[in-house]
Enzyme design. Structure first.
Site, PDB file in Angstrom:
ATOM      1  N   LYS A  11       0.685  -1.160  -0.189  1.00 44.84           N
ATOM      2  CA  LYS A  11       0.001   0.110   0.085  1.00 44.84           C
ATOM      3  C   LYS A  11       1.036   1.304  -0.094  1.00 44.84           C
ATOM      4  O   LYS A  11       1.919   1.166   0.474  1.00 44.84           O
ATOM      5  CB  LYS A  11      -0.855   0.031   1.224  1.00 44.84           C
ATOM      6  CG  LYS A  11      -0.298   0.238   2.543  1.00 44.84           C
ATOM      7  CD  LYS A  11      -0.318   1.702   3.047  1.00 44.84           C
ATOM      8  CE  LYS A  11       0.641   1.691   4.512  1.00 44.84           C
ATOM      9  NZ  LYS A  11       1.356   2.669   4.774  1.00 44.84           N
ATOM     10  N   ASP A 138      -2.261  -1.553  10.163  1.00 46.62           N
ATOM     11  CA  ASP A 138      -2.609  -1.335   8.740  1.00 46.62           C
ATOM     12  C   ASP A 138      -3.418  -2.761   8.302  1.00 46.62           C
ATOM     13  O   ASP A 138      -3.680  -2.782   7.083  1.00 46.62           O
ATOM     14  CB  ASP A 138      -1.443  -1.101   8.037  1.00 46.62           C
ATOM     15  CG  ASP A 138      -1.145   0.136   8.167  1.00 46.62           C
ATOM     16  OD1 ASP A 138      -1.894   0.907   8.477  1.00 46.62           O
ATOM     17  OD2 ASP A 138       0.251   0.522   7.787  1.00 46.62           O
TER      18      ASP A 138
END
Ligand code: C5P
Length: 287
Positions: A11, A138
């Site tokens: 990401k 996350d």
């Protein structure tokens, strides 16, 4: 089924704002996250052995019991009651480690998605993301992927209009930055600038890559040690010179990414940066 492979996408943070420190020691965040095509592969296999085993080619990862993939698997088993006896999880690492690109978290998320399929447990993505909360900040985002606004510790997720298709060059400088230390530095600083999260969400809604890129911003860039900041700025500047619409540091760094519409420009930036920084990759957005 003998073996199952799941892609674990890296990401980037199109924006990252830290709103304040919480009573539990974590920080409230507000950030726009985006999956990119650089990915590890997580493979689940049934073996004749006992217990859960972890295999990984990279020697510098945490040992099996501390690895986020094992922690995720145990969290999944605790939630669903399945037995992990004889299962092997293999990590094929491609995402650089300690880079701000969620290399570990995406492996953890891929384990959750993979085990859900392996055991046919039928949990929804939000239910898997909920299990991921205890694994890492996350992980919930990595379970969902795509373009999303993440708030709270990172677990309050709102899917956003997808980033228009583009090339994204990732470049990790040859130093690492401690995440808790950077959060500490931020607590001691007064931030002068913050990202316009409402503005970037609007730009995504309108499908304007240019307006998205204009608003990419990471508060952690303001508290980097001077020499580190210099190198981050140098990489960003080079990407812009090569034709990037925007460039920014992701997470707590040190990886810098640049967003390009022209693949040849992106390839040129990637080739040049890779000559001195081997952890440089040409990727695309993943929806
Ligand atoms: O949850 P995770 O283990 O990924 O977080 C790593 C470290 O980052 C935490 O120990 C904490 O210091 C910091 N952190 C934070 N606030 C968040 C996410 C991470 O302070 N929302």
């Amino acid at each position: 089924m003998k073996s199952l492979s799941v892609s674990a996408y890296a990401k980037i943070n199109l924006t990252l704002d830290v709103l304040g420190k919480r009573a539990d020691g974590y920080h409230d965040l507000c950030m726009v996250m985006q999956s990119v095509s650089l990915a590890d592969t997580v493979t689940i296999t049934q073996t004749d052995g006992t217990g859960l085993s972890l295999r990984c080619g990279a020697a510098f990862l945490p040992s099996a019991d501390k690895n986020i993939a094992t922690i995720a698997a145990n969290a999944f088993a605790a939630h669903t009651g399945v037995s992990l006896d004889g299962l092997q999880i293999q990590l094929q690492k491609r995402i650089p480690v300690c880079a701000g690109t969620a290399g570990g978290s995406s492996d953890g998320a891929a384990v959750l998605r993979g085990l859900n399929e392996w055991f046919q447990t039928g949990l929804s993505l939000p239910a898997l993301a909920k299990i991921g909360e205890s694994v890492g900040s996350d992980v919930p985002y990595c379970v969902l992927g795509g373009t999303a606004l993440a708030q709270g510790r990172g677990e309050r997720l709102t899917p956003l209009a997808p980033l228009p298709d583009c090339c994204i060059v990732l470049c990790k400088p040859g130093f690492s930055i401690s995440t808790p230390e950077l959060f500490r530095k931020l607590d001691e600083s007064r931030l002068r600038y913050r990202p316009d999260n409402a503005g970037i969400c609007r730009a995504l809604e309108q499908g304007s890559l240019q307006d998205v890129c204009r608003r990419m911003f990471n508060v952690f860039e303001q508290v980097l040690p001077a020499s580190r900041k210099l190198e981050i700025e140098e990489i960003k500047g080079f990407m812009l010179e090569c034709g990037a619409l925007g460039a920014c540091m992701t997470g707590t760094g040190p990886t810098v990414f640049g967003v390009f519409t022209n693949e040849a420009d992106a390839q040129r930036a990637c080739d040049s940066l890779r000559a001195t920084r081997p952890d440089t990759y040409l990727t695309t957005n993943i929806r």
